[in-house]
Design a protein around this motif. Structure first.
Motif, short mmCIF file in Angstrom:
data_model
loop_
_atom_site.label_atom_id
_atom_site.label_comp_id
_atom_site.label_asym_id
_atom_site.label_seq_id
_atom_site.Cartn_x
_atom_site.Cartn_y
_atom_site.Cartn_z
N TYR A 76 8.44 7.85 2.39
CA TYR A 76 8.77 7.62 3.83
C TYR A 76 7.83 7.32 4.23
N ASP A 77 6.58 7.19 3.60
CA ASP A 77 5.58 5.90 4.46
C ASP A 77 5.98 4.25 4.22
N TRP B 72 9.48 3.77 4.00
CA TRP B 72 9.91 3.57 4.91
C TRP B 72 9.54 2.94 6.23
N VAL B 73 8.71 4.41 7.12
CA VAL B 73 7.91 3.65 7.80
C VAL B 73 7.37 2.62 8.07
N LYS B 74 6.47 2.45 7.80
CA LYS B 74 4.93 1.16 7.51
C LYS B 74 5.94 0.04 6.81
N HIS B 75 6.22 0.00 5.69
CA HIS B 75 6.88 -1.04 5.22
C HIS B 75 8.41 -1.23 5.26
N ASN B 76 9.35 -0.88 5.47
CA ASN B 76 10.65 -0.75 5.80
C ASN B 76 11.54 -0.65 4.67
N ARG C 149 -0.23 1.80 -2.21
CA ARG C 149 0.49 2.92 -1.30
C ARG C 149 -1.40 3.92 -0.94
N GLU D 265 -4.02 1.90 0.13
CA GLU D 265 -4.04 2.07 1.46
C GLU D 265 -4.11 3.67 2.36
N ALA E 212 -7.79 4.45 4.73
CA ALA E 212 -7.52 4.43 5.80
C ALA E 212 -8.29 5.80 5.96
#
Length: 52
Positions: free
Chosen positions: A3-4, A6-10, A31, A34, A38
């Motif tokens: 999901y990450d 998709w959302v953050k890196h398309n 990831r 990252e 964060a």
């Protein structure tokens, strides 16, 4: 984690699964870095990049 991607890196899950296993592992490890970075930033921690 997909999901990450998709959302953050398309990067769609199908594209991820078509990558060679080594690239998949690299993306997963990147990831995780990252996420940890964060997390440290939210707690006010810092990462030292000083050369020893």
């Amino acid at each position: 984690m997909l999901y990450d991607f998709w959302v953050k890196h398309n990067l769609r899950p199908g594209e991820f699964y078509r990558l060679p296993r080594g690239e998949q592992l690299f993306l997963l490890a990147s990831r995780e870095i990252e996420i940890e970075s964060a997390r440290r930033g939210k707690r006010g921690g810092s990462v030292s990049h000083a050369k020893l």
